[in-house]
Motif scaffolding. Structure first.
Motif, PDB file in Angstrom:
ATOM      1  N   ALA A  13       0.795  -1.251   0.032  1.00  0.00           N
ATOM      2  CA  ALA A  13       0.063   0.095   0.045  1.00  0.00           C
ATOM      3  C   ALA A  13       0.952   1.132  -0.082  1.00  0.00           C
ATOM      4  O   ALA A  13       0.406   2.124  -0.533  1.00  0.00           O
ATOM      5  CB  ALA A  13      -0.741  -0.041   1.148  1.00  0.00           C
ATOM      6  N   ALA A  17       0.986   4.288  -2.586  1.00  0.00           N
ATOM      7  CA  ALA A  17       0.671   5.732  -2.058  1.00  0.00           C
ATOM      8  C   ALA A  17       1.810   6.555  -2.554  1.00  0.00           C
ATOM      9  O   ALA A  17       1.413   7.846  -2.891  1.00  0.00           O
ATOM     10  CB  ALA A  17       0.704   5.678  -0.267  1.00  0.00           C
ATOM     11  N   THR A 280      -5.540   4.114   0.520  1.00  0.00           N
ATOM     12  CA  THR A 280      -4.384   2.917   0.774  1.00  0.00           C
ATOM     13  C   THR A 280      -4.894   2.034   1.949  1.00  0.00           C
ATOM     14  O   THR A 280      -4.423   0.840   2.003  1.00  0.00           O
ATOM     15  CB  THR A 280      -3.130   3.460   1.257  1.00  0.00           C
ATOM     16  OG1 THR A 280      -3.313   4.184   2.455  1.00  0.00           O
ATOM     17  CG2 THR A 280      -2.378   4.504   0.055  1.00  0.00           C
TER      18      THR A 280
END
Length: 378
Positions: A13, A17, A280
């Motif tokens: 994630a 991001a 995320t």
């Protein structure tokens, strides 16, 4: 509260991001010679001047480092005057702020978007500069102030129900009330953050806790409810502490310094919150109620925009046309994830394709929204 993550669980994630936040940093096209120039790197924060005059202040930021960075303007007591997050490596950003009072301030660069930042002192001279009043902007500020207070006032009873469920040991009821108790906060978070000391008590995530800081607030209770699946005596005390801190926020909201540019910058900050935490799945990593927060952030950003729209429409009608479109597109996309009165759980059932669509829609709105402060400062 915005923090970059480093745990193995969120490595994928976090990588996503980085792509997202890099896209959020707009290319600045300002050529103004009177703008403050800030050059950020991984270990330096160079500011082109140590003294500025009160009034509308333009800051042109260049990130020459290898990390995503943030730039803050702090008044005494770490009160946030202005900020811009998600400035990716090799990108530029422009911040337009209103500083009314003379005094000592600091400009801080935060490589990796964490910590106290690398700080440079600046002096603001002039102070209490009286600009020609704009009745439309005065009305926008007054209405936004009422909105922020209303959100705080409505949060207290919702949060009290959540706290009471925690204190009674009713895990299922506390889970049901958790996300609802946060909506007013999520809509107006930049104002709460401007005080400096409230957000770390109420909304910090575990990996955002500073050294020697006790972890308190919503997310500590979230972890107990979903991961621990039980409530202990410490959690019950934390529920009382959450209410104490939220009531402090409620009382202080009315004293917040709000200007048209802070409203515009706050709207952009709310989109940054979505990009770095909600898309995320990091914000609500245990409850997976991120879409409730996501929607609250977007609603808060849209409220600021709608109040400023009459003035922005006169100075930059094309910007308003684009913002209307992008807010509409994002809200329509979000509505597709509704589940009854709420939203779907943001877990593995909402896969990479869905998250990319949400991320792309946030980025498409964030870029024009970053120009709103400049439009109302003209």
């Amino acid at each position: 509260m915005r923090v970059l993550r480093s745990s193995a669980v969120t490595a994928v994630a976090a990588a996503a991001a980085l792509t997202t936040v890099s896209g959020c940093a707009e290319k600045s096209d300002s050529k103004s010679s009177d703008a403050i120039k800030v050059t950020a790197s991984d270990d330096k924060c160079k500011v082109s001047t140590s003294s500025i005059e009160a009034g509308h202040v333009k800051i042109n930021v260049t990130n020459k480092g290898s990390k995503v960075t943030e730039v803050y303007v702090y008044a005494t007591g770490d009160r946030i005057v202005a900020e811009r997050e998600n400035i990716g490596p090799g990108t530029k950003a422009e911040i337009v702020a209103t500083i009314k009072k003379a005094g000592s301030y600091e400009i801080a660069c935060k490589p990796g978007m964490k910590g106290d930042g690398i700080r440079q002192k600046i002096t603001v001279t002039g102070g209490d500069k009286q600009e020609k009043s704009n009745p439309e902007l005065d009305k926008a500020v007054a209405e936004y102030r009422r909105y922020v207070q209303q959100q705080a006032d409505e949060t207290i009873p919702a949060a009290q129900k959540f706290a009471d469920a925690v204190k009674s040991g009713d895990v299922d009821e506390a889970k049901k009330l958790y996300a609802v108790s946060r909506i007013g906060w999520e809509r107006t978070e930049p104002v709460a953050e401007s005080f400096g000391d409230i957000d770390p008590k109420v909304d910090v995530r575990e990996d955002g806790v500073e050294k020697d800081q006790k972890w308190t607030g919503w997310h500590k209770l979230e972890k107990s409810l979903w991961e621990g699946k039980k409530i202990d005596e410490d959690d019950k005390k934390l529920a009382d502490q959450l209410m104490t801190d939220l009531k402090d926020w409620q009382k202080r909201v009315g004293t917040a310094e709000i200007t048209p540019t802070s409203m515009a910058n706050g709207a952009k900050e709310l989109l940054d919150e979505v990009a770095t935490g909600k898309v995320t799945g990091e914000e609500e990593r245990y409850s997976h109620t991120d879409l409730v927060d996501f929607n609250g952030n977007v609603e808060g950003a849209q409220k600021s925009y709608e109040l400023l729209k009459p003035v922005a429409g006169k100075s930059d009608p094309e910007l308003v046309k684009e913002l209307d479109k992008q807010f509409g597109d994002l809200k329509k996309l979000l509505d597709g994830y509704r589940d009854g009165d709420g939203f779907k759980i943001y877990d593995d059932s909402i896969g990479k394709d869905d998250r990319k669509k949400l991320s792309d829609a946030v980025n498409a709105l964030a870029e024009p929204l970053s120009k709103l402060a400049g439009a109302v400062a003209k």
